[in-house]
Design an enzyme around this catalytic site. Structure first.
Site, short mmCIF file in Angstrom:
data_model
loop_
_atom_site.label_atom_id
_atom_site.label_comp_id
_atom_site.label_asym_id
_atom_site.label_seq_id
_atom_site.Cartn_x
_atom_site.Cartn_y
_atom_site.Cartn_z
N MET A 29 0.73 -0.83 0.36
CA MET A 29 0.14 0.09 0.00
C MET A 29 0.81 1.36 -0.24
O MET A 29 0.55 2.67 0.18
CB MET A 29 -0.96 -0.29 1.03
CG MET A 29 -1.73 -1.34 1.22
SD MET A 29 -3.85 -1.15 1.69
CE MET A 29 -3.47 -0.48 3.78
N GLU A 34 11.95 -0.21 5.06
CA GLU A 34 12.90 -1.15 5.04
C GLU A 34 12.18 -2.77 4.64
O GLU A 34 12.02 -4.11 4.27
CB GLU A 34 14.20 -1.50 5.66
CG GLU A 34 15.34 -2.26 5.58
CD GLU A 34 16.11 -1.99 4.08
OE1 GLU A 34 15.99 -0.75 3.54
OE2 GLU A 34 16.78 -2.76 3.39
N HIS A 36 9.08 -3.43 3.41
CA HIS A 36 8.55 -3.59 2.10
C HIS A 36 9.86 -3.67 0.84
O HIS A 36 10.10 -4.39 0.66
CB HIS A 36 7.82 -2.62 1.15
CG HIS A 36 7.14 -2.52 2.15
ND1 HIS A 36 6.69 -0.86 3.24
CD2 HIS A 36 6.04 -2.39 2.13
CE1 HIS A 36 5.29 -1.27 3.55
NE2 HIS A 36 4.74 -2.05 2.95
N LYS A 149 5.20 -9.47 9.51
CA LYS A 149 4.51 -8.97 10.70
C LYS A 149 3.13 -9.05 10.54
O LYS A 149 2.29 -9.01 11.14
CB LYS A 149 5.05 -7.62 10.91
CG LYS A 149 4.48 -6.66 11.54
CD LYS A 149 4.67 -5.53 10.92
CE LYS A 149 3.97 -4.11 10.13
NZ LYS A 149 2.34 -4.40 10.86
N MET A 184 8.82 -2.71 11.98
CA MET A 184 8.56 -1.52 11.24
C MET A 184 7.07 -1.37 10.57
O MET A 184 6.76 -3.08 10.34
CB MET A 184 9.90 -1.31 9.70
CG MET A 184 11.17 -0.96 9.95
SD MET A 184 12.31 -1.24 8.47
CE MET A 184 13.37 -0.57 9.45
O1 PAF Z 1 -0.14 -5.72 3.67
C1 PAF Z 1 -0.74 -4.66 2.72
O2 PAF Z 1 -0.02 -3.79 2.21
C2 PAF Z 1 -1.75 -4.82 2.56
O3 PAF Z 1 -3.01 -5.75 2.86
C3 PAF Z 1 -2.14 -5.74 0.79
C4 PAF Z 1 -1.80 -6.85 0.74
C5 PAF Z 1 -0.74 -4.91 0.16
C6 PAF Z 1 -3.07 -5.59 0.47
O4 PAF Z 1 -3.50 -4.40 0.49
#
Ligand code: PAF
Length: 280
Positions: A29, A34, A36, A149, A184
């Site tokens: 989203m 870090e 991600h 997480k 994080m």
């Molecule tokens: O973990 C996330 O950021 C969201 O729940 C996802 C998996 C991108 C779905 O919108």
């Protein structure tokens, strides 16, 4: 790095990428950190091409939740992804993901919604599963990578893929923590300095319980009491739940076994934070 914003552009770019090997998707989203980026690294290890989606999915926010204020910084996200070697980034507008408005057909998490976060966020996991199923349909990746997480989310996505035969391999990446232990999260940006200092209580409580488990304590009551006692030392933290569960069915376990997961959610001021640890 290719940037696409529409389903048509994505379809075209994906057919080229797919011709050059296996593809891995990291759904996000945005407001990347870090945690991600470590999933992007994992995606690049697992496949020839790493695809990242950035979409703040309205379907997974409750009416009293933070959809309107969810932190966003697309330019920064794109430069971080480029530096990290992502091959393609899909950044759809809401109308692109939900062209007819709210979908009539959604994915139900079934009984797994009644556990952990699902109990406090009705509709959240249906929103997550629905958008992830749509992203799988649009990107058609070989592998998808999610962070540990969001433990219940990862369990549900794995289960959706299995139960609906979606044909995507689901992998998870470890929780990435700040130097003081705080997991994080994009939502950490909401914390004031005072709250940020106390947010460390979540990981401290989990680590303390993990330590007790290593010392031989396996009783759920004792382990959960250890979590609550530790959290009580941080007055800005308000526990929503702490549970000890099995890592697949998410049922409560007592005594804890190796592989059981201790998961919790707590408000730090008005910010809801989650964290978990595998007892191993
Ligand atoms: O973990 C996330 O950021 C969201 O729940 C996802 C998996 C991108 C779905 O919108």
């Amino acid at each position: 790095m290719i940037l696409v914003r529409t389903r048509d552009a994505l379809a075209g770019a994906m057919s080229t990428l797919r011709a050059s090997g296996a593809t891995a998707l990291v759904p996000t989203m945005g407001f990347l950190h870090e945690g991600h980026l470590s999933l992007v690294d994992r995606a690049r290890e697992l496949a020839d091409r790493a695809v990242v989606s950035i979409f703040v999915n309205p379907l997974q926010f409750g009416p009293a939740e933070d959809l309107a204020t969810y932190p966003r910084d697309e330019a920064r996200d794109l430069s971080l992804l480029e530096a990290r070697g992502a091959d393609l980034v899909f950044v759809p507008a809401i109308e692109e993901m939900y062209p007819s408005g709210e979908p009539a057909v959604t994915v139900s998490p079934g009984r797994l919604e009644d556990r952990l976060c699902g109990r406090y966020r009705p509709g959240h996991f249906s929103g997550v599963l629905t958008v992830v199923a749509k992203l799988f349909g649009l990107v058609r990746p070989d592998v998808a990578v999610f962070g540990r997480k969001d433990f219940q989310q990862a369990v549900l996505i794995r289960r959706m893929v299995q139960d609906l035969n979606l044909g995507v391999r689901v992998e998870t990446g470890p929780i990435v923590r700040e130097p003081d232990g705080l997991a994080m999260s994009s939502r950490n940006a909401y914390l004031s300095d005072g709250e940020r200092a106390q947010a460390v209580g979540l990981s401290r409580a989990l680590l303390l319980a993990l330590g007790r488990f290593h010392e031989g304590e396996s009783g759920a009551t004792a382990l959960l009491e250890a979590v609550k006692d530790e959290l009580a030392r941080f007055p800005l933290l308000r526990l929503q739940y702490a549970e000890l569960v099995d890592p697949e069915g998410l049922d409560s376990v007592d005594p804890a076994e190796s592989g059981s997961v201790l998961a919790l959610a707590a408000f730090c001021g008005t910010t809801r934070l989650i964290d978990n640890v595998e007892l191993s």
